[in-house]
Design a protein around this motif. Structure first.
Motif, PDB file in Angstrom:
ATOM      1  N   ALA A 131       0.814  -1.242   0.094  1.00  0.00           N
ATOM      2  CA  ALA A 131      -0.092  -0.041   0.175  1.00  0.00           C
ATOM      3  C   ALA A 131       0.917   0.990   0.042  1.00  0.00           C
ATOM      4  CB  ALA A 131      -0.909  -0.122   1.174  1.00  0.00           C
ATOM      5  N   VAL A 132       0.510   2.249  -1.034  1.00  0.00           N
ATOM      6  CA  VAL A 132       1.255   3.660  -0.851  1.00  0.00           C
ATOM      7  C   VAL A 132       0.066   4.424  -0.489  1.00  0.00           C
ATOM      8  CG1 VAL A 132       2.419   5.003  -2.529  1.00  0.00           C
ATOM      9  CG2 VAL A 132       2.931   2.632  -2.854  1.00  0.00           C
ATOM     10  N   ILE A 133       0.676   5.300   0.496  1.00  0.00           N
ATOM     11  CA  ILE A 133      -0.223   6.396   1.061  1.00  0.00           C
ATOM     12  C   ILE A 133      -0.174   7.809   0.793  1.00  0.00           C
ATOM     13  CG2 ILE A 133      -1.054   6.884   3.352  1.00  0.00           C
ATOM     14  CD1 ILE A 133       0.433   3.965   4.069  1.00  0.00           C
ATOM     15  N   VAL A 134      -0.978   8.500   0.162  1.00  0.00           N
ATOM     16  CA  VAL A 134      -0.999   9.621   0.015  1.00  0.00           C
ATOM     17  C   VAL A 134      -1.912  10.210   1.330  1.00  0.00           C
ATOM     18  CG1 VAL A 134      -1.913  11.739  -1.362  1.00  0.00           C
ATOM     19  CG2 VAL A 134      -1.164   9.557  -2.430  1.00  0.00           C
ATOM     20  N   ALA A 135      -1.040  11.105   2.156  1.00  0.00           N
ATOM     21  CA  ALA A 135      -1.441  11.688   3.387  1.00  0.00           C
ATOM     22  C   ALA A 135      -1.246  13.398   3.430  1.00  0.00           C
ATOM     23  CB  ALA A 135      -0.426  11.019   4.443  1.00  0.00           C
ATOM     24  N   ALA A 172      -3.233   1.924   7.393  1.00  0.00           N
ATOM     25  CA  ALA A 172      -3.344   3.010   8.435  1.00  0.00           C
ATOM     26  C   ALA A 172      -2.104   2.709   9.855  1.00  0.00           C
ATOM     27  CB  ALA A 172      -4.655   2.716   9.281  1.00  0.00           C
ATOM     28  N   ARG A 173      -2.051   1.275   9.748  1.00  0.00           N
ATOM     29  CA  ARG A 173      -0.852   0.882  10.676  1.00  0.00           C
ATOM     30  C   ARG A 173       0.646   1.497  10.190  1.00  0.00           C
ATOM     31  NH1 ARG A 173       2.144  -2.977   9.569  1.00  0.00           N
ATOM     32  NH2 ARG A 173       0.778  -4.151   8.374  1.00  0.00           N
ATOM     33  N   ILE A 230      -9.210   5.446   5.721  1.00  0.00           N
ATOM     34  CA  ILE A 230      -8.289   5.347   4.518  1.00  0.00           C
ATOM     35  C   ILE A 230      -9.435   5.003   3.201  1.00  0.00           C
ATOM     36  CG2 ILE A 230      -6.904   3.671   3.297  1.00  0.00           C
ATOM     37  CD1 ILE A 230      -5.428   5.170   5.201  1.00  0.00           C
ATOM     38  N   GLU A 231      -8.958   5.582   2.218  1.00  0.00           N
ATOM     39  CA  GLU A 231      -9.630   5.457   0.835  1.00  0.00           C
ATOM     40  C   GLU A 231      -8.991   4.969  -0.175  1.00  0.00           C
ATOM     41  OE1 GLU A 231     -11.481   8.403  -2.621  1.00  0.00           O
ATOM     42  OE2 GLU A 231     -10.699   9.488  -0.866  1.00  0.00           O
ATOM     43  N   LEU A 232      -9.510   3.803  -0.707  1.00  0.00           N
ATOM     44  CA  LEU A 232      -8.693   3.080  -1.749  1.00  0.00           C
ATOM     45  C   LEU A 232      -8.753   3.553  -3.150  1.00  0.00           C
ATOM     46  CD1 LEU A 232      -9.615  -0.575  -0.612  1.00  0.00           C
ATOM     47  CD2 LEU A 232      -7.914   0.782  -0.045  1.00  0.00           C
ATOM     48  N   LEU A 233      -7.762   4.103  -3.572  1.00  0.00           N
ATOM     49  CA  LEU A 233      -7.769   4.661  -4.938  1.00  0.00           C
ATOM     50  C   LEU A 233      -7.405   4.044  -6.200  1.00  0.00           C
ATOM     51  CD1 LEU A 233      -5.864   7.928  -3.843  1.00  0.00           C
ATOM     52  CD2 LEU A 233      -8.231   7.730  -3.843  1.00  0.00           C
ATOM     53  N   ALA A 239      -5.311   8.574   2.916  1.00  0.00           N
ATOM     54  CA  ALA A 239      -5.526   8.730   4.413  1.00  0.00           C
ATOM     55  C   ALA A 239      -6.159  10.198   4.714  1.00  0.00           C
ATOM     56  CB  ALA A 239      -4.231   8.936   5.227  1.00  0.00           C
ATOM     57  N   HIS A 240      -7.320   9.984   5.370  1.00  0.00           N
ATOM     58  CA  HIS A 240      -8.318  11.068   5.765  1.00  0.00           C
ATOM     59  C   HIS A 240      -8.180  11.388   7.336  1.00  0.00           C
ATOM     60  CE1 HIS A 240      -9.875  11.697   1.723  1.00  0.00           C
ATOM     61  NE2 HIS A 240      -9.964  10.369   1.715  1.00  0.00           N
ATOM     62  N   GLY A 241      -8.378  12.580   7.740  1.00  0.00           N
ATOM     63  CA  GLY A 241      -8.560  12.945   9.113  1.00  0.00           C
ATOM     64  C   GLY A 241      -7.412  12.533   9.832  1.00  0.00           C
ATOM     65  N   LEU A 242      -6.286  13.143   9.600  1.00  0.00           N
ATOM     66  CA  LEU A 242      -5.084  12.972  10.067  1.00  0.00           C
ATOM     67  C   LEU A 242      -4.858  13.540  11.443  1.00  0.00           C
ATOM     68  CD1 LEU A 242      -2.662  13.485   7.025  1.00  0.00           C
ATOM     69  CD2 LEU A 242      -3.563  11.384   8.082  1.00  0.00           C
ATOM     70  N   THR A 243      -4.296  12.711  12.478  1.00  0.00           N
ATOM     71  CA  THR A 243      -4.054  13.463  13.792  1.00  0.00           C
ATOM     72  C   THR A 243      -2.552  12.919  14.122  1.00  0.00           C
ATOM     73  OG1 THR A 243      -6.291  12.875  14.563  1.00  0.00           O
ATOM     74  CG2 THR A 243      -4.600  13.181  16.156  1.00  0.00           C
ATOM     75  N   LYS A 244      -1.596  13.810  14.655  1.00  0.00           N
ATOM     76  CA  LYS A 244      -0.463  13.491  14.892  1.00  0.00           C
ATOM     77  C   LYS A 244      -0.403  12.904  16.346  1.00  0.00           C
ATOM     78  CE  LYS A 244       4.207  15.206  15.264  1.00  0.00           C
ATOM     79  NZ  LYS A 244       4.879  13.980  14.703  1.00  0.00           N
ATOM     80  N   VAL A 245       0.140  11.533  16.330  1.00  0.00           N
ATOM     81  CA  VAL A 245       0.135  10.780  17.848  1.00  0.00           C
ATOM     82  C   VAL A 245       1.471  10.501  18.239  1.00  0.00           C
ATOM     83  CG1 VAL A 245      -2.286  10.020  17.217  1.00  0.00           C
ATOM     84  CG2 VAL A 245      -0.396   8.470  16.417  1.00  0.00           C
TER      85      VAL A 245
END
Length: 171
Positions: free
Chosen positions: A35-39, A81-82, A95-98, A117-123
Motif C-alpha cells: 500500500a502506498v499512502i497519500v496523506a 493506517a498501521r 483510508i480511501e482506496l484509490l 489517508a483522511h482525518g490525520l491526527t499526530k500521535v
C-alpha cells in the motif's frame, strides 16, 4: 503474451525470482501486497526518507508498507493506517482506496494499492519500526517541487510515485 508456465527460480521471505519463457522477473512471496499512502492535511503532504539497500542510497518516498507480511489476511486499509502511523506518527480516521497500480511492470510482478489517508491526527514521532530509521517530512503542497529538486541535488533518490505530486509543475 506467453503460454509458458511460471517457474520459481528462487524464493526468499519477501520476494521470489521467477521465469516465464525468456522473461525473468521478481514478485512478492506469499501473496504479500503493498500500500502506498497519500496523506495530505492542511495543504501539507507527509513524505518519508529512508535508506534503501538496493539503491545504496537515501530515498524520498510517499509512506508505504507491505500488506499481509506479518498478519495474513490483513486488509489494505488496516495495513495502510498501521504503516502510516509507524512511519510518520500520524493516524488517519479512515483510508480511501484509490486503485491498484504496477510499479515496474517490465521487471516486477508486484502491484500496489494507492490509498488516501483522511482525518490525520499526530500521535507520535514516527520513524518506523526498529532499524528503519525513517525521517518524516511534512511539506506544504506548494513547496513540493522545490523540495524534491533540493533533495535531488543533495543526492537523494526520488521515488517515481512522487510524480503524482508534481503533476503539471513538471511540464
Amino acid at each position: 503474451m506467453t503460454d509458458e508456465p511460471e517457474e520459481t527460480m528462487w524464493a526468499g521471505r519477501y520476494i521470489t525470482a521467477k521465469r516465464r519463457g525468456k522473461w525473468e522477473y521478481v514478485g512478492r512471496a506469499r501473496n504479500i501486497g503493498a500500500a502506498v499512502i497519500v496523506a495530505i492535511a492542511d495543504d501539507h503532504v507527509l513524505l518519508v526518507e529512508q535508506y534503501r539497500v538496493p539503491l545504496q542510497a537515501q530515498c524520498l518516498e510517499l509512506p508505504a508498507g507491505l500488506v499481509g507480511d506479518e498478519t495474513e489476511g490483513e486488509d489494505i486499509a488496516t495495513s495502510a493506517a498501521r504503516e502510516l502511523e509507524e512511519e510518520t506518527g500520524w493516524r488517519p480516521d479512515h483510508i480511501e482506496l484509490l486503485g491498484t497500480y504496477a510499479s515496474s511492470p517490465g521487471m516486477v510482478s508486484e502491484t500496489f494499492t494507492l490509498v488516501k489517508a483522511h482525518g490525520l491526527t499526530k500521535v507520535g514521532e514516527g520513524g518506523g519500526v526498529e532499524g528503519e530509521d525513517i525521517t518524516v517530512h511534512r511539506i506544504a503542497l506548494a513547496d513540493v517541487p522545490a523540495f524534491i529538486e533540493r533533495k535531488r541535488r543533495d543526492g537523494i533518490v526520488i521515488d517515481v510515485k512522487l510524480l503524482l505530486l508534481l503533476g503539471p509543475s513538471i511540464f
